[in-house]
Enzyme design. Sequence first.
Site, PDB file in Angstrom:
ATOM      1  CB  THR A 189      20.210 -26.310   1.847  1.00 18.11           C
ATOM      2  OG1 THR A 189      21.189 -26.657   0.854  1.00 18.11           O
ATOM      3  CG2 THR A 189      18.865 -26.906   1.449  1.00 18.11           C
TER       4      THR A 189
ATOM      5  NE  ARG B  41      25.308 -30.732   5.378  1.00 21.43           N
ATOM      6  CZ  ARG B  41      25.548 -30.307   4.137  1.00 21.43           C
ATOM      7  NH1 ARG B  41      26.604 -30.770   3.484  1.00 21.43           N
ATOM      8  NH2 ARG B  41      24.765 -29.412   3.585  1.00 21.43           N
TER       9      ARG B  41
END
Length: 374
Positions: free
Chosen positions: A68, A220
Amino acid sequence: MAEPSIVTGGEEPEERAIEAALRPKNLHDFVGQHRVRKQLSLVLEASRMRGRSADHVLLSGPPGLGKTTLSMIIAAEMNVPLRISSGPAIQHAGDLAAILSSLSEGEVLFLDEIHRMSRPAEEMLYMAMEDFRVDIVVGKGAGATAIPLELPPFTLVGATTRAGLLPGPLRDRFGFTGHLEFYSVEELELVLRRSAGLLDLKVNSAGFSEIAGRSRGTPRIANRLLRRVRDWALVHGIEQIDARAASAALDMYEVDKRGLDRLDRAVLEALITKFGGGPVGLSTLAIAVGEETETVETVAEPYLVREGLLGRTPRGRIALAPAWTHLGFAVPAGVFGQDPLELFQTDEPDDGAQGEPGADIAEETAPERIRNSR
């Protein structure tokens, strides 16, 4: 319902907002993925020199590695708007037609989990990607008419965690395909240093190394653990985070030295203490740890297999020698109770598919070898 995991669980809106703020805004700030970053930089630079939209881009790889973020960087580098959607949200060709017809020239359309898009929408996307045109069908039956709709040139960025599920015709229409790999500890330390600077945190080198080593090779997760360590340090009045503070914080959140969380350890402990190291079927193992089959298979197993702690065989899951050692058990001789090669010489199916008659019966009678290992 199981409690959210700090490593693999969902995020609150505030957490998502903080994570968005930590995303790099250009390729220069993007850490790791050197091969993909270099190739993508060349593609974008050539597109700018030609004065045309960039080729369609397919990004594949496990969750949390930056797909993303890279889509946002592509839009920023090309200085064009970004439109974000996902495969599961596009269940009809009309849904896709509505999105495509509203795109402006040069705009980047990001489709997350593109492999989950419906087949009719997928077939419409073929023509849109290649000819920048879609056919809108008006009417039904014999009176139906296809009206061609011209689209402005755009760039599609597709992201998938399961590239093998993409049909060949769709995969071949992407001009650039990049596969994102897991990060090394050194690369994760660079990610953490940048994030700590943005969060105004004081962390020494040993603290960064401690957090990075428990982050499962995923930025992440590294950023998430850093925020949890920040909270722990704030509550305990610690100004600079070192290895000892980071270790104490992550131990409290049940993330161990190898990055295993509660679910990971529960799976390994069940394999060893209840089934003597295996083999045991997936559904039986899921029942033993009180989780859904899909949770064990998609959340816990990939990392355990990658770390060499768990094996998948035709007869079921087995705990490998490093798993016994990591949990503090002695590894018994002949831990599987037979020649290991025999595990791969059976016609018995694994019960990865639920409901197979008798799939678990033989596995549940596996001898308890754990008594000899204590």
